[in-house]
Scaffold this active site. Structure first.
Site, PDB file in Angstrom:
ATOM      1  CB  CYS A  49      -0.823  -0.151   1.394  1.00 20.30           C
ATOM      2  SG  CYS A  49      -2.309   1.364   1.530  1.00 20.30           S
ATOM      3  CB  CYS A 108      -5.612   2.940  -4.755  1.00 17.29           C
ATOM      4  SG  CYS A 108      -4.926   1.384  -4.837  1.00 17.29           S
ATOM      5  CG  HIS A 119      -3.297  -2.653  -9.163  1.00 21.63           C
ATOM      6  ND1 HIS A 119      -4.129  -1.734  -8.889  1.00 21.63           N
ATOM      7  CD2 HIS A 119      -2.361  -2.827  -8.430  1.00 21.63           C
ATOM      8  CE1 HIS A 119      -3.811  -1.311  -7.443  1.00 21.63           C
ATOM      9  NE2 HIS A 119      -2.889  -2.226  -7.300  1.00 21.63           N
ATOM     10  CD  GLU A 132      -7.584   0.276  -2.300  1.00 28.20           C
ATOM     11  OE1 GLU A 132      -6.988  -0.482  -1.717  1.00 28.20           O
ATOM     12  OE2 GLU A 132      -7.303   1.571  -1.749  1.00 28.20           O
ATOM     13  NE  ARG A 133      -5.768  -7.777  -3.369  1.00 25.36           N
ATOM     14  CZ  ARG A 133      -4.629  -8.651  -3.315  1.00 25.36           C
ATOM     15  NH1 ARG A 133      -5.328  -9.949  -3.917  1.00 25.36           N
ATOM     16  NH2 ARG A 133      -3.617  -8.688  -3.078  1.00 25.36           N
ATOM     17  N   GLY A 181      -2.559   1.518  -7.077  1.00 26.31           N
ATOM     18  CA  GLY A 181      -3.303   1.797  -8.158  1.00 26.31           C
ATOM     19  C   GLY A 181      -2.806   2.871  -9.176  1.00 26.31           C
ATOM     20  CG  ASN A 187      -6.106  -3.885  -5.824  1.00 27.99           C
ATOM     21  OD1 ASN A 187      -6.964  -3.625  -5.112  1.00 27.99           O
ATOM     22  ND2 ASN A 187      -5.372  -4.470  -5.931  1.00 27.99           N
TER      23      ASN A 187
END
Length: 269
Positions: free
Chosen positions: A74, A209, A151, A200-201, A212, A182
């Site tokens: 993250c 994100c 992603h 987001e998953r 992302g 994602n």
């Protein structure tokens, strides 16, 4: 047991930080993570962060989504944790070490190198991840990138017009993605600016994100739609992403501490 927490965010992507370096606190199980993350009956957050000592870096960071699942990376959280530590640092995550340097009001994160192989995303079967021959309703021809998390990125004329609250969970849980995925919908506004929304998953729609933004910038650079560095504008604000076409991704953006508090561990365990 009374537990101390710190509430932080990066562009509105918010975190509850549990610092086990200063208190005897085990990593939460899935049920406890869900309870703490609940915005109605818990503290509320997009991700729960558990910090502990590391023999490989300055700190180890474990990341839990609101559904209780643990994820590998993250970028917004890395900036927040560096701000909490108070100096340039190295952060150990599930599968990599992130180097973070503080800047005025935020931080720059070396996110490591992206992965493109179909089995590194992972996908259920082999295909070209730069131009995937698949689609869902109005979304098709995506790119897949793994930046610590999987992603899939769709380039569209207007990302705000995509019903991501409907298509996001459909794509996230498609059997093509054995570890879920994602979902990013992006609009190229210029050669140095992308507008982005992310499902987001395990978390749903979020204001920002970091992974992302990195994955989307890399996908756009691979397709020669933008040049590096590129600004990625999310609902919560903008991140700057730099990638040369090989090697590590550099992500820069703000992070802030919101407040601190305590709760009884038994209330959520």
């Amino acid at each position: 047991m009374r537990v101390e927490f710190i509430k932080m965010h990066g562009l509105g992507n918010d975190f509850v930080v549990l610092d086990a370096r200063t208190q005897n606190l085990p990593p939460p199980d899935a049920a406890t993570a869900r309870a703490i993350a609940d915005r109605h009956t818990g503290v509320g957050c997009d991700q729960l962060l558990h910090l502990s000592p590391s023999d490989r870096a300055d700190v180890r960071m474990r990341i839990y989504n609101p559904d209780g699942g643990e994820v590998g990376a993250c970028g917004n959280a890395a900036r927040a944790v560096a701000l909490l530590i108070g100096h340039d640092c190295r952060i150990e995550t599930a599968d990599r070490i992130l180097d973070v340097s503080l800047s005025d009001g935020g931080a720059k994160v070396d996110m490591g190198a992206p992965a493109f192989a179909w089995d590194a995303i992972p996908l259920a079967y082999a295909m070209d991840t730069a131009a995937m021959p698949v689609g869902w309703d109005m979304l098709g021809d995506p790119v897949a990138v793994n930046v610590g998390n999987p992603h899939v990125i769709f380039f569209v004329n207007d990302c705000d017009a995509v019903p991501l609250e409907t298509l996001g969970p459909l794509i996230e849980n498609d059997p093509l993605f054995p570890e879920r995925v994602n979902v990013n919908v992006a609009t190229i506004e210029s050669e140095d600016r992308i507008r982005l929304r992310v499902w987001e998953r395990g978390a749903g729609l979020t204001r920002a994100c970091g992974t992302g933004a990195c994955a989307t910038a890399v996908a756009a650079i691979r397709r020669r739609l933008v040049r590096s560095p590129v600004t990625v504008a999310l609902p919560g604000g903008a991140l700057e992403i730099a990638w040369s076409g090989c090697g590590s991704i550099q992500m820069s953006g703000p992070a802030k501490e919101s407040f601190r508090g305590t709760f009884e561990w038994r209330d959520f365990a």
